[in-house]
Design a protein around this motif. Structure first.
Motif, PDB file in Angstrom:
ATOM      1  N   LEU A  84       0.852  -1.180   0.000  1.00  0.00           N
ATOM      2  CA  LEU A  84       0.000   0.000   0.000  1.00  0.00           C
ATOM      3  C   LEU A  84       0.889   1.232   0.000  1.00  0.00           C
ATOM      4  N   PRO A 134      -3.541  -0.244  -3.293  1.00  0.00           N
ATOM      5  CA  PRO A 134      -4.255   0.735  -2.461  1.00  0.00           C
ATOM      6  C   PRO A 134      -3.409   1.977  -2.172  1.00  0.00           C
ATOM      7  N   PHE A 136      -3.533   5.296   0.246  1.00  0.00           N
ATOM      8  CA  PHE A 136      -4.222   5.790   1.436  1.00  0.00           C
ATOM      9  C   PHE A 136      -3.801   7.226   1.714  1.00  0.00           C
ATOM     10  N   LEU A 152      -9.537   0.776   3.937  1.00  0.00           N
ATOM     11  CA  LEU A 152      -8.208   0.276   3.607  1.00  0.00           C
ATOM     12  C   LEU A 152      -8.085  -1.202   3.946  1.00  0.00           C
TER      13      LEU A 152
END
Length: 206
Positions: A84, A134, A136, A152
């Motif tokens: 991520l 992902p 964030f 998330l």
């Protein structure tokens, strides 16, 4: 690296001063996860040995290595990696780094210039978009702490854990918390909502 081949590594990375340490602390509070609070920026990801939780967490920053390079190192070692990317308004990051001792313009591979670190971050962000990794936003954590973390977790195929908000685990139970600063360690005793804003902790969780 000494870890089980069945263990999945959750790799989190982003620019320095992107708010990634507080995100790291949230994930390390999970009972199914342990690992590294803040990895060394001039070393490839080196997860601690002996972690027996189902998931191994490793958080570092983009300075000497891009996100793709960090993932490749772990995959070369036989790890299953779920990466991520942590992001924050780059203007805020730049202003923050100007006030930090590690925000200096170096001239070596181990301490690269800030503009080179930002270029590596841009490449990592483009790579994340292409590979559906992902991303964030720190600003979402500030505005919607629990909801953003739940989203998330879903993107990482992880079940929600209330411990990510309540912070029951002390630093002594973290496998590698060497680089946690004193000010953060003090605030970590309060829980996420109080750490982000003392007034938020008094509100009903949403």
């Amino acid at each position: 690296m000494d870890h089980s081949s069945a263990q999945t590594v959750i790799l989190a990375t982003g620019l320095q001063s992107s708010g990634s340490t507080i995100l790291s602390w949230c994930f390390l509070q999970r009972p199914d996860m342990n690992g590294t609070l803040d990895g060394d920026t001039d070393l490839v990801p080196l997860p601690p040995a002996g972690v027996e939780t189902p998931f191994l967490w490793y958080k570092t920053t983009i300075s000497c290595f891009t996100l793709g390079e960090q993932v490749a190192v772990l995959e070369d070692a036989g790890c299953t990696v779920r990466p991520l990317l942590m992001v924050r308004d780059v203007r805020a990051v730049w202003m923050s780094l100007m006030k930090k001792p590690y925000g200096r313009n170096g001239v070596t591979a181990e301490d690269p210039p800030l503009r080179l670190r930002f270029r590596r971050f841009l490449h990592s962000w483009q790579d994340a978009a292409e590979k559906n990794i992902p991303v964030f936003r720190f600003e979402d954590l500030l505005a919607r702490p629990q909801d953003s973390l739940k989203t998330l977790c879903g993107q990482l195929e992880l079940p929600w854990q209330q411990a990510m908000i309540d912070w029951p685990k002390p630093a002594e139970q973290i496998a590698d918390a060497r680089h946690g600063n004193a000010r953060f360690m003090e605030s970590s005793r309060q829980g996420l909502l109080s750490a982000l804003d003392p007034n938020l902790g008094k509100q009903i969780r949403g």
